[in-house]
Design an enzyme around this catalytic site. Structure first.
Site, PDB file in Angstrom:
ATOM      1  N   SER A 555       1.187  -0.800   0.004  1.00  0.00           N
ATOM      2  CA  SER A 555       0.032  -0.077  -0.009  1.00  0.00           C
ATOM      3  C   SER A 555       1.123   1.463  -0.143  1.00  0.00           C
ATOM      4  O   SER A 555       1.559   1.289  -0.966  1.00  0.00           O
ATOM      5  CB  SER A 555      -1.192   0.018   1.239  1.00  0.00           C
ATOM      6  N   HIS A 670      -7.436  -5.084  -0.448  1.00  0.00           N
ATOM      7  CA  HIS A 670      -6.586  -4.715  -0.735  1.00  0.00           C
ATOM      8  C   HIS A 670      -5.740  -5.487   0.327  1.00  0.00           C
ATOM      9  O   HIS A 670      -4.408  -5.365   0.398  1.00  0.00           O
ATOM     10  CB  HIS A 670      -6.828  -3.564   0.339  1.00  0.00           C
TER      11      HIS A 670
END
Length: 711
Positions: A555, A670
């Site tokens: 991320s 994610h």
């Protein structure tokens, strides 16, 4: 506070389950890869997967690492972490037989047994089979104080967007005609049995530029949600607005929170149909309520009636006084220079403050007596990481977890008032730590700042520069990285002769708000300089060398390692870049990217693009540079950080002639994996890659050295 579920800052615009990015006329030949589920883009991703999977699955260590990772991740010996609700223990559990998971509960007394008798509420595997849907658990918000109805959220394939359905705890069924939402990023939370705060996120008109709900509505049972009364409306350029009911004992407060930016909040009491803004700083954070006192985390100095309350402190004020120009503020706790507040929790009579002191945890208890806050250090294990798992507001019972790099997680049941602690259960040792050591060092960054980092060395370690070493960091959004126990990392890497390093670089929260703010926007390069400094320090100490040093981040951490790879490719021979941001020219147009401009800056502003352009990996990758053979991973179903970042970077680098690997999980969200089997598989791919890049180079060089000596 803990009785409201805040569905916020998880990401993604919700006009459709997986929308294509906003488009404009740009000079980018790889823009077509932003079409998330476009047939050409998916065909490209699958083609790259075939190449990478064939190579990595053929590695000699892939299968043993995969088998061991799956054994660890699905073992019944893992801790079933508790969630205290209404005097019962709730838990969500996944194992080899329940890949999607079981939502279940037991009594506090039953939980103390080695093998509790769990009452299964919902079998997600069975539900997925019945409905022919790839359900992934996204949480449950149960109505306080009776916990008789719950809002159960289910994700398709691990995306942030979820389906919500009302659950009846007595009948163990979803409520026919109850509160329910189709897949979206909408917010919903209980007010009372027959009404909820609701923020729809189904159409562009309903969401902010960041893709979150823009309005707060009250939806009453049995009515059309489209007709729900709007009680608050934020601005289009905000991050989000949402409503929640907060409880302080038997007293409740209806609150509306508007977030103009990622790090700013406007808090409003909603009372008798009107909103009343609370007088707290925009960047302050409401951390809890106890006995009428609002607990507030300060992110900057706060001047009230001639007194300055310092950045990083926890303060309190009677909530009614926050409606006045001069709140009645008192200091609960002020951390030292190299300390920060990691978390705040409340029990019936106490405030629990988890403090990081030079990135080592300690737990403090506070009580409010005769107008003053009394502090006591709780007797918890030292020199490790502590996290408060769950706390009860009807008693002083709470649970906390203790762990370290070489110390398996141990769960304790504690009484905050009496300072009594009982070990409830602990995980087994998943790897042989005999001979391994943990040390904490400091590196000096480019501007002279001291950057701490932990290094875990394997048995038989010698500082000869040949140890394969994996360096991990995050450095963003005030997220602190602390010591943790990982059976997968231990068995796949440490036991096989690798060293593991965790760097506490700026941008994180290890030393409070100032540590985070030091690397915001135009100062972002400091985070990258910090990681470079740690890498150089590892090499200088002889812990490793560039041929044997790899970096890993996901991320924002993926942006970190991508930028550092581009800037200093000479320092590394492996880069694991997971679900990353990489195109900082368009990140604010992709899914939730607009909400992160307070962290990075606005690329549409020339003065801000000037510094973003200096480090944006996608714009700076060079055909003539000699980069390490990187491994990029992402997920098609990641609706937080757009998979287009990784796709475009890989396509561009391949066209430039660079050698690399890419793996895209076609589901997984994610986190990169939708279930435990996918997590085990992804871990095996990564560690097979790391061994091939870093560990085997060590072996080859030792063999060459031996041959030279014999010759």
């Amino acid at each position: 506070m803990k009785h409201c579920r805040i569905l916020f800052l998880s990401a993604g615009i919700a006009a459709s389950p997986m929308p294509m990015a906003q488009t404009e006329v740009v000079d980018d030949p790889y823009l077509w890869l932003e079409n998330v589920e476009g047939p050409n883009a998916l065909a490209w991703a699958r083609g790259q997967n075939q190449v990478s999977q064939a190579e990595l699955e053929a590695h000699a260590l892939f299968e043993p690492i995969h088998e061991r990772a799956l054994e660890i991740l699905t073992s019944d010996d893992r801790i079933a972490y508790p969630s205290l609700q209404g005097g019962m223990i709730y838990n969500f559990w996944r194992d080899a037989d329940h890949v999607r998971g079981l939502w279940r509960r037991t009594s506090v007394e039953g939980y103390r047994n080695d093998e509790p008798e769990w009452d299964v509420l919902l079998d997600l595997d069975a539900l997925a089979g019945e409905e022919n849907e790839n359900w992934v658990w996204a949480g449950a918000n149960c109505r306080y104080p009776d916990y008789d109805r719950c809002l159960v959220s289910l994700s398709i394939g691990g995306a942030d967007a979820s389906v919500t359905r009302e659950w009846d705890m007595e009948t163990r069924e979803f409520v026919e005609g109850g509160f329910a939402l189709d897949e979206s990023k909408s917010s919903i939370g209980w007010r009372d049995r027959d009404s909820v705060f609701y923020g729809p996120a189904f159409t562009p008109e309903q969401v902010t530029d960041s893709g979150y709900p823009r309005t707060v509505r009250i939806w009453r049972r049995g009515t059309d949600p489209a007709q729900a009364e709007i009680v608050f409306e934020g601005e289009q350029g905000d991050v989000a607005s949402f409503g929640a009911r907060f409880w302080d004992g038997d007293t409740h407060y209806d609150m509306i929170i508007r977030a103009p930016g990622f790090f700013s909040r406007h808090y409003y009491l909603y009372r008798a149909g009107e909103t009343h803004r609370l007088n707290v700083q925009d960047d302050a954070e409401l951390a809890g309520l106890i006995d009428g006192q609002a607990l507030i985390n300060l992110k900057s100095d706060w001047d009230v009636a001639g007194t300055t309350y310092p950045q990083g402190a926890l303060v309190a004020a009677p909530i009614e006084s926050l409606e006045t120009e001069t709140p009645e503020v008192s200091v609960v706790y002020r951390p030292g220079e190299r300390a920060s507040i990691a978390s705040v929790a409340t029990t019936d009579n106490t405030v629990l403050v988890n403090v990081l002191d030079n990135v080592v945890s300690k737990l403090l208890r506070f009580t409010f007596d005769n107008g003053e806050w009394q502090q006591q250090s709780l007797d918890v294990p030292a020199l490790g990481s502590i996290s408060v798992v769950s706390a009860d507001d009807r008693s002083d019972r709470f649970y906390y977890n203790y762990t370290g790099f070489l110390t398996p997680s141990t769960l304790y049941e504690a009484d905050a008032a009496a300072d009594r602690h009982t070990e409830v259960r602990s995980e087994p040792s998943w790897f042989d730590a005999d001979g391994m050591e943990v040390a904490q060092h400091e590196a000096t960054s480019a501007d002279g700042e001291r950057i701490p980092y932990f290094v875990v060395t394997p048995a038989g370690f010698e500082a000869d520069g040949e140890t394969p070493t994996l360096l991990s960091a995050y450095g963003g959004f005030e997220v602190s990285r602390t010591p943790f126990y990982s059976g997968v990392t231990g068995s796949a890497w440490l036991e096989r002769g690798g060293a593991y390093v965790l760097a506490n670089i700026r941008g994180g929260g290890e030393f409070g708000p100032k540590w985070h703010q030091a690397a915001l926007k135009e100062n972002r390069q400091r985070a990258y300089d910090d990681l470079i400094a740690v890498a150089e320090d590892l090499i200088e100490r002889g812990i490793t060398s560039p041929d044997h040093l790899g970096i890993q981040g996901g991320s924002n951490g993926g942006l970190l390692v991508g930028a550092v790879m581009v800037q200093r490719p000479d320092l590394f021979d492996a880069v694991v870049c997971q679900v990353p941001l990489l195109d900082m020219k368009r990140y604010h147009l992709l899914l939730a990217g607009a909400s992160w401009m307070a962290e990075y800056g606005d690329p549409d502003q020339p003065e801000e693009w000037a510094y973003l352009s200096e480090y944006s990996p996608y714009q700076n990758v060079d055909a003539d540079a000699d980069y390490p053979r990187a491994f990029f991973t992402t997920s098609t179903r990641d609706d937080r950080v757009h998979p287009g970042h990784a796709r475009k970077m890989v396509a561009k680098m391949l066209d430039q002639g660079h050698d690399l690997l890419y793996y895209e999980n076609i589901e997984g969200g994610h986190g990169g994996a939708a279930n435990l089997k996918q997590r085990a598989y992804l871990s095996a791919l990564i560690y097979a890659y790391l061994h091939a890049q870093l560990a085997e180079a060590s072996t080859d060089e030792r063999e060459e050295d031996t041959g030279d000596q014999e010759a």
